[in-house]
Design an enzyme around this catalytic site. Structure first.
Site, PDB file in Angstrom:
ATOM      1  CG  ASP A 187      -1.692   1.270   1.569  1.00 34.34           C
ATOM      2  OD1 ASP A 187      -2.697   1.387   0.432  1.00 34.34           O
ATOM      3  OD2 ASP A 187      -1.428   2.177   2.234  1.00 34.34           O
TER       4      ASP A 187
ATOM      5  CD  GLU B 254      -2.351   2.344  -3.453  1.00 31.99           C
ATOM      6  OE1 GLU B 254      -3.496   3.227  -3.728  1.00 31.99           O
ATOM      7  OE2 GLU B 254      -1.744   2.467  -2.220  1.00 31.99           O
TER       8      GLU B 254
END
Length: 512
Positions: A212, A248
């Site tokens: 993330d 990401e």
């Protein structure tokens, strides 16, 4: 000897791009906010039998409990510790899920939140999913432990302590993302605590990680953490297998940080994919499906072997992240199924299918003010079970796009045509297109405002095929449209522009 060592290094580096899926399984599904017990069941009863290779899960580590608004989905992205207890379940349930999924050949990818801890204004106390104490004001997280020394407060040079300018690379990586406490990842102690968490998950049996907020970390800091990771457990993976890494990074080409900076660490999420495909299928800005002939790198996307692709994710379906209103979601079911059909038929990238829950959207000034709402809840903060209806769709507020016949059958289509060349492209210069995958599969779309009726070269062996969009092969019969391919490989296709699903897909495993 030098050549052997070079090959060993190359194979080691390439390993992080490999999703470690079983042979013949090519797609993963994101079971967003599902409980571990439900994921274990889904691996056994549905994902494995239908050829899905893996499942991305929500962050499994302890997070803050937020009650205003009530238990939003994004509380999962505010860590308190690396202990394994969340509203998805406790550590023993997590271990049971990983074991059961691996035992049926469906691997688990963890959404790893390692850039930051909770918000700077979160206060202090034990309001966390394991009950661990924290104090965001003093940067005290004893359950890790982290202290004020382990954060970037002194490094960030903005007045607010947060990112104020996305064109300033240092701000983006050293300052707080929406007030989340930014970890000092250049410190070996912090790197080691993160690696300890990830290695614990590897020992349990996970196959890899979605990292993330990778854009908000220096690529070199990430490399240093990833270099500390163990090989995957040999109970389920081949000796020397490395964890699959996908990062990401939102890169629409408008900011200085580029996806390519992260290629050395693993694959990267290609956010242009869903944004552009949605624009084409919506026919915005004069776009046409005929322009998709050189889809992929020809559209300015990253190299296929570096890309993880998706039509939508948990952020973009709520208008966050990238792509804005062009992104297609389950709310736009007709076009969404076409988008998934195109993605799963096309050879570009490693594909991830979204599986969602419904929430009561409420738009004010063009923005959904309910985009924060968490998963279907029992009212006490616990998550409702995923129930399965008689027609194999989901109940209790769960959408389960991966169970839609059209999407499931296209995931199977992708497995069948894996390794086959992109071939036999046809278009009408507008929004009727078709293409094949070698001699294994063929797909035709009609996104025009008039009917399609044409003869096309499929590249397939002669015979009668069952369309896997309108139905499927059951025994020796077909529940959908039948397509007759002649000895010359040519077949006639007729698709009404009024059809519920205006596309047809055939492959050799559904030949009657």
């Amino acid at each position: 000897m030098k050549a052997f060592l070079l090959l060993a290094v190359i194979s080691f580096c390439w390993a992080q791009y490999n999703p470690n899926t079983k042979p013949g399984r090519t797609s993963i599904v994101h079971l967003f906010e599902w409980c571990w017990a439900d994921i274990a069941l889904e691996c056994e009863r549905y994902l494995a039998p239908n050829g899905f290779g893996g499942v991305q899960i929500s962050p499994p580590n302890e997070n803050i409990i937020i009650t205003n608004p009530w238990r939003p989905w994004w509380e999962r992205y505010q860590p308190i510790s690396y202990n394994l207890c969340t509203r998805s379940g406790y550590e023993h349930e997590f271990k049971d899920m990983v074991t059961r999924c691996n035992n049926v050949g469906v691997h688990v990818y963890v959404d790893a939140v390692i850039n930051h801890m909770c918000g700077s204004g979160a206060g202090s106390g034990n309001s966390s999913t394991c009950g661990s104490y924290f104090n965001s004001g003093t940067r005290d997280f004893p359950a890790v432990p982290y202290s004020a020394w382990d954060f970037n407060d002194g490094k960030c040079k903005t007045g607010s302590g947060g990112i104020e300018n996305y064109h300033d690379v240092t701000q983006v990586r050293d300052c707080q993302l929406v007030s989340l406490l930014d970890l000092a990842l250049e410190k070996d102690y912090v790197r080691s605590k993160i690696a300890e968490y990830m290695n614990n998950l590897i020992d349990i049996g996970v196959a890899g990680f979605r990292i993330d907020a990778s854009k908000h970390m220096w690529p070199g800091d990430m490399t240093a953490i990833l270099d500390k990771l163990k090989n995957l457990t040999e109970q389920w993976f081949a000796e020397g297998s490395r964890p699959f890494i996908y990062q990401e990074v939102i890169d629409l080409g408008e900011e200085p940080i580029k996806s390519s900076e992260y290629f050395g660490n693993g694959r990267v999420t290609e956010f242009k994919y869903g944004a552009k495909l949605g624009t084409v299928l919506r026919k915005w800005n004069g776009e046409k499906m005929a322009y998709l002939k050189n889809w992929g790198e020809g559209w300015g996307f990253m190299p296929s072997d570096r890309a993880l692709v998706f039509v939508d994710n948990h952020d973009t379906q709520r208008g966050h992240g990238a792509g804005g209103a062009s992104v297609l979601t389950f709310w736009d079911s007709r076009l969404y199924k076409m988008a998934l059909g195109f993605m799963l038929a096309h050879p570009y990238g490693l594909t991830r299918v979204m599986s969602s829950y419904r929430w009561p959207r409420f738009f004010q000034n063009g923005k959904d003010v309910n985009d924060w709402i968490g998963p279907p809840s029992n009212g006490d903060g616990s998550t409702k079970a995923v129930t399965i209806n008689a027609d194999s769709t989901c109940g209790n507020g769960w959408v389960c796009e991966h169970r839609w016949r059209q999407i499931r059958n296209m995931a199977i289509f992708r497995n069948v045509v894996n390794g086959q060349a992109f071939s036999n492209w046809w278009d009408n210069g507008s929004n009727q297109v078709a293409f094949g995958r070698g001699n294994k599969g063929f797909i035709v779309f009609n996104n025009d405002d008039w009917a399609l009726n044409t003869n096309l070269q499929t590249g397939l062996p002669a015979g009668t095929y069952c369309d896997v969009i309108s139905g499927q092969k059951e025994g020796n019969s077909c529940t959908g449209i039948k397509v007759n391919v002649g000895s010359d490989g040519i077949a006639n296709f007729q698709i009404s522009n009024q059809a519920e699903d205006p596309f047809i897909a055939i492959h050799v495993n559904d030949k009657l």
